[in-house]
Design a protein around this motif. Structure first.
Motif, PDB file in Angstrom:
ATOM      1  N   VAL A 246       0.871  -1.170   0.000  1.00  0.00           N
ATOM      2  CA  VAL A 246       0.000   0.000   0.000  1.00  0.00           C
ATOM      3  C   VAL A 246       0.906   1.217   0.000  1.00  0.00           C
ATOM      4  N   ILE A 247       0.800   2.028  -1.037  1.00  0.00           N
ATOM      5  CA  ILE A 247       1.684   3.187  -1.159  1.00  0.00           C
ATOM      6  C   ILE A 247       0.925   4.450  -0.783  1.00  0.00           C
ATOM      7  N   GLU A 248       1.498   5.220   0.135  1.00  0.00           N
ATOM      8  CA  GLU A 248       0.928   6.528   0.435  1.00  0.00           C
ATOM      9  C   GLU A 248       1.587   7.517  -0.511  1.00  0.00           C
ATOM     10  N   VAL A 249       0.776   8.142  -1.322  1.00  0.00           N
ATOM     11  CA  VAL A 249       1.339   8.958  -2.404  1.00  0.00           C
ATOM     12  C   VAL A 249       1.962  10.240  -1.846  1.00  0.00           C
ATOM     13  N   PRO A 250       3.253  10.467  -2.110  1.00  0.00           N
ATOM     14  CA  PRO A 250       3.936  11.618  -1.528  1.00  0.00           C
ATOM     15  C   PRO A 250       3.754  12.917  -2.315  1.00  0.00           C
ATOM     16  N   VAL A 251       2.915  12.887  -3.353  1.00  0.00           N
ATOM     17  CA  VAL A 251       2.735  14.090  -4.179  1.00  0.00           C
ATOM     18  C   VAL A 251       1.713  15.005  -3.510  1.00  0.00           C
ATOM     19  N   PRO A 252       2.107  16.288  -3.252  1.00  0.00           N
ATOM     20  CA  PRO A 252       1.171  17.173  -2.555  1.00  0.00           C
ATOM     21  C   PRO A 252      -0.051  17.526  -3.397  1.00  0.00           C
ATOM     22  N   ARG A 253      -1.147  17.811  -2.710  1.00  0.00           N
ATOM     23  CA  ARG A 253      -2.355  18.299  -3.370  1.00  0.00           C
ATOM     24  C   ARG A 253      -2.384  19.811  -3.264  1.00  0.00           C
ATOM     25  N   PRO A 254      -3.077  20.571  -4.116  1.00  0.00           N
ATOM     26  CA  PRO A 254      -3.863  20.088  -5.255  1.00  0.00           C
ATOM     27  C   PRO A 254      -2.976  19.539  -6.366  1.00  0.00           C
ATOM     28  N   ARG A 255      -3.442  18.498  -6.988  1.00  0.00           N
ATOM     29  CA  ARG A 255      -2.673  17.835  -8.039  1.00  0.00           C
ATOM     30  C   ARG A 255      -3.034  18.415  -9.396  1.00  0.00           C
TER      31      ARG A 255
END
Lengths: 303, 324
Positions: A246-255
Motif C-alpha cells: 500500500v503506497i501513500e502517495v507523496p505528491v502534494p495536493r492540489p494535483r
C-alpha cells in the motif's frame, strides 16, 4: 518512461503537508472495510484463486486507487464490493455493517459507460433518484444540479448516443453521484478514452471529488493515473490476487498533470514499475525474433 | 452517375439515395417485366394452342386449349387427309394470366357482386381475414411477450417454461385443426386458435432471446443505482429491449399471415382463402392472382407503416432509424 537512471528521492519520503493530510485522513471514520476477502472460481482446470486474503480500509473522502497487472483480480475485487459478485470468504463492511448484493449505497462507474440509451442525459441521472421513490419534480431538479456539476446542462435532453466518450462518462459519474452513495466505485472508467480526454477527465474527477463529500475507490492499470488521483494506492499482484503493497502517495495536493514530472511523482512511479513489471526471468512466451527481411538502413544498430 | 463496380459493392455501406431508390423500383419492376415478357411475346413459352377453328378434328372446340405437339400432330393428320385444317393461336396456360388481366381483375374483383347471396364481397373477405389475424396475433402477444420477457430475465422462468415450449413449437399448428374445430366450433374461434398456436411458441422463445441479448452491464448499472425487482423489469429490461421487441413482432406478424391461409381452410372456409379457392374453382385465375397480390400489398403496406411508426417511437435506436 525510463526512470531508472534518474537520481530520485525515496517514494517513502513525504513533505510536511502530505504527511499532515494523510494523518488527517486516518483520523476520519472508516467508510469501507474489507476483511480477508477471497474469491475462487471453478474452471475446467480446477479452482482458480482470483483474490486471496485481501484486507484494507478506506476512510471518508479518501481517494484510493487499485492497480495491478492484468489478471490480478482488480475487477473481481470491485465487482464484489459493488455486490455484483459474491466472495468465497471474507466480509465487506460499509459504515461498519456487512453488505451483500448491490445497492445504491455503493455507486459504480463502469468502463463501458452503461448509460441507458433510451433515456436522455437528464433522465439517466434521474434514474437512481426515481428508484428511491422521489417525486418527478424533486428528482428532476436534483438531477439537473448534477448535470450542471458535470457541465452538461446544454446536453440535458440529448440521448447518450449523441455524446462523446468523455461526456458519456461524465453523465455516468453524475448518475452514480445523484443516488448519493457512501462510496463511489470506479472500474477503469477512463480506460476507453483517448489520452487527451483521459487527462481532462482526471482533472474533472478531482474537481468533483474536492467539492463533494464522497469516498472513491478507483481501479486502473495506468500508473500515472493511479498516482495522480490517489491518496493511497493498493498495489495488487497476480496469481493469486493479493495486496503487495500500500503506497501513500507523496505528491502534494492540489494535483495537476504538471506534477507528472516532479521528483516525488517519478519516485512513486519507479516503485510502481518495480512492483508491477518485475524483471522477466523465465518468460517462456518471449518473442523469438529473427530477421525476415533485408534491412539495409539499420533501424537500430546491430549488436 | 458513374457506374464503377467498386462503388456498387462496398460491404455494409449504404448506397446513395438515387441508387437505392432505383434498386427499390427495379426489385419490383424486374419480376413484373419477366411476367410481361412471358405473357406478351408469343414465341416465348406459350406451350398451348387455343383453338379458333376446330376444322375436321372432332374433339377440338372453339376456345379450348390443347398442347402444342398434340395440335401439330392433328394439323399434320388433317393435311395428309386433305380435310379442313384446324386453326388456333399460341397461348399460355389458364393458370398464368397476363399482367393486364390481373390488373383488371384487381379492380373488378372488388366491384363484382358475389355469385350467391351467402357469399362475401372481396373487401368483406379481406376484412374478415384481417380480423382473424388481429385476434390470433393479439391474444398470442399479450401472453407470449410478458412470458418471454420473464424467461429472458429470470432463469427460473426460463427453465420452467422453455423446454416444453421448445418441444411444442415443433408440433405443426395445422395438425391441431381438427382438434380446434372439435373444441371451438366451426367459425372463427378455431382459426384464431391456429394462428395463436402457430405464433405463440415461437414468440415466447424469440422474445426470451431478445431479452437475453440486453446488455447485462445495463442491468448491473441499474442494480448499483438501487433498482429493485419490478423497477428492474419495467425501467430497464422492458425499455431496453423495446425496439428489438417491436422488430420481432413485425417479423412474427408476417408469419401469422402464413398460418392464416391454413387456418381459414379449417371449419367453414372463410376470408381471403375462401375467395381464392372459390375463384380457382371457377378457373378465374386472374382473380386468384389479384387476391394473392392483395395479401402481399397489405403485408408490405402494414410493415412500412409499422417501421415508420418504429422510428417515431424509438428515436434513440440507431438500427430502426437507419434500417427499414
Amino acid at each position: 518512461m525510463n526512470t531508472k537512471n534518474l537520481e530520485l528521492p525515496s517514494y517513502l519520503e513525504k513533505g510536511e503537508s502530505v504527511t499532515k493530510t494523510l494523518a488527517a485522513i486516518k483520523e476520519r471514520e472508516v467508510v469501507l472495510e474489507v476483511k480477508q476477502l477471497s474469491k475462487t472460481f471453478d474452471s475446467t482446470k480446477g479452482p482458480v484463486t482470483a483474490l486471496n486474503d485481501v484486507s484494507f480500509k478506506t476512510h471518508r473522502r479518501e481517494f484510493v486507487t487499485v492497480i495491478g497487472p492484468s489478471g490480478c483480480g482488480k475487477s473481481t475485487l470491485i465487482r464484489i464490493l459493488a455486490g455484483l459478485e459474491t466472495q468465497t470468504h471474507g466480509e465487506v463492511l460499509l459504515d461498519g455493517k456487512a453488505v451483500s448484493g448491490p445497492g445504491p449505497d455503493r455507486g459504480m462507474v463502469f468502463q463501458g459507460y452503461t448509460l441507458f440509451p433510451w433515456l436522455t442525459v437528464k433522465k439517466n441521472v434521474m434514474f437512481g433518484l426515481s428508484c428511491q421513490g422521489k417525486t418527478r419534480a424533486t428528482a428532476e431538479s436534483e438531477a439537473m444540479q448534477w448535470v450542471d456539476l458535470v457541465g452538461l446542462e446544454k446536453f440535458a435532453n440529448a440521448y447518450p448516443d449523441q455524446l462523446s466518450g468523455g461526456m458519456k462518462q461524465r453523465v455516468a459519474i453524475a448518475r452514480s453521484l445523484a443516488a448519493q452513495p457512501r462510496i463511489l466505485l470506479m472500474d477503469e472508467p477512463f480506460g476507453a478514452l483517448d489520452a487527451q480526454t483521459r487527462v481532462r477527465m482526471q482533472e474533472y474527477l478531482m474537481e468533483i471529488w474536492r467539492n463533494i463529500d464522497i469516498t472513491i475507490l478507483f481501479i486502473t492499470h495506468d500508473l500515472d493515473e493511479a498516482i495522480l488521483l490517489a491518496d493511497r494506492i493498493l498495489v495488487l499482484k497476480a496469481h493469486p490476487g493479493e495486496i503487495q503493497e500500500v503506497i501513500e502517495v507523496p505528491v502534494p495536493r492540489p494535483r495537476s498533470s504538471e506534477q507528472l514530472l516532479s521528483p516525488e511523482f517519478l519516485a512513486t512511479r519507479q516503485r510502481l514499475e518495480e512492483l508491477i513489471h518485475p524483471p522477466l526471468d523465465n518468460d517462456d512466451t518471449k518473442p523469438n525474433m529473427f530477421r525476415m527481411v533485408n534491412v539495409d538502413d539499420d533501424v537500430e544498430p546491430l549488436l | 452517375m458513374t457506374f464503377s463496380t467498386s462503388n456498387w459493392f462496398v460491404p455494409r455501406t449504404s448506397l446513395n439515395t438515387v441508387r437505392s431508390r432505383w434498386l427499390t423500383i427495379l426489385s419490383f419492376l424486374v419480376p413484373v417485366l419477366i411476367w410481361c415478357i412471358v405473357s406478351y411475346t408469343p414465341f416465348i413459352w406459350h406451350p398451348n394452342i387455343q383453338i379458333t377453328e376446330p376444322g375436321s378434328v372432332s374433339y377440338f372446340k372453339t376456345g379450348i386449349q390443347v398442347k402444342r405437339d398434340r395440335f401439330d400432330a392433328e394439323v399434320e393428320k388433317a393435311r395428309k387427309a386433305s380435310v379442313k385444317i384446324p386453326q388456333g393461336v399460341r397461348v399460355n396456360p389458364v393458370y398464368l394470366p397476363a399482367p393486364h388481366e390481373v390488373a383488371i381483375a384487381f379492380y373488378t374483383s372488388f366491384t363484382t357482386e358475389p355469385k350467391r347471396r351467402s357469399e362475401q364481397w372481396l373487401h368483406e373477405s379481406l376484412w374478415h381475414s384481417i380480423t382473424v389475424i388481429f385476434w390470433g396475433f393479439f391474444l398470442s402477444s399479450i401472453v407470449a411477450v410478458p412470458l418471454g420477457i420473464l424467461c429472458g430475465t429470470y432463469a427460473t422462468f426460463s427453465k420452467f417454461h422453455e423446454p416444453f415450449i421448445e418441444f411444442f413449437r415443433y408440433l405443426p399448428a395445422p395438425a391441431f385443426g381438427a382438434l380446434a374445430v372439435a373444441i371451438l366450433g366451426i367459425h372463427d374461434a378455431p382459426k384464431i386458435a391456429i394462428i395463436f398456436i402457430g405464433t405463440f411458441f415461437q414468440q415466447v422463445l424469440i422474445v426470451a432471446n431478445t431479452t437475453r441479448k440486453l446488455d447485462l452491464s445495463l442491468i448491473e448499472a441499474s442494480l448499483t443505482l438501487g433498482a429493485k425487482r419490478l423497477q428492474l423489469l419495467f425501467k430497464v429490461v422492458v425499455p431496453g429491449i423495446l425496439p428489438d421487441l417491436y422488430r420481432d413482432l413485425r417479423i412474427l406478424l408476417g408469419w401469422a399471415w402464413t398460418y392464416l391461409i391454413v387456418a381459414e381452410l379449417i371449419g367453414t372456409s372463410s376470408g381471403i382463402t375462401w375467395f381464392i379457392t372459390q375463384q380457382a374453382r371457377y378457373k378465374n385465375f386472374d382473380n386468384v392472382f389479384a387476391a394473392i397480390l392483395m395479401i402481399g400489398i397489405i403485408g408490405l403496406f402494414s410493415d412500412i407503416v409499422l417501421s415508420k411508426l418504429g422510428r417515431k417511437l424509438f428515436p434513440w435506436d440507431k438500427t430502426t432509424t437507419k434500417g427499414g
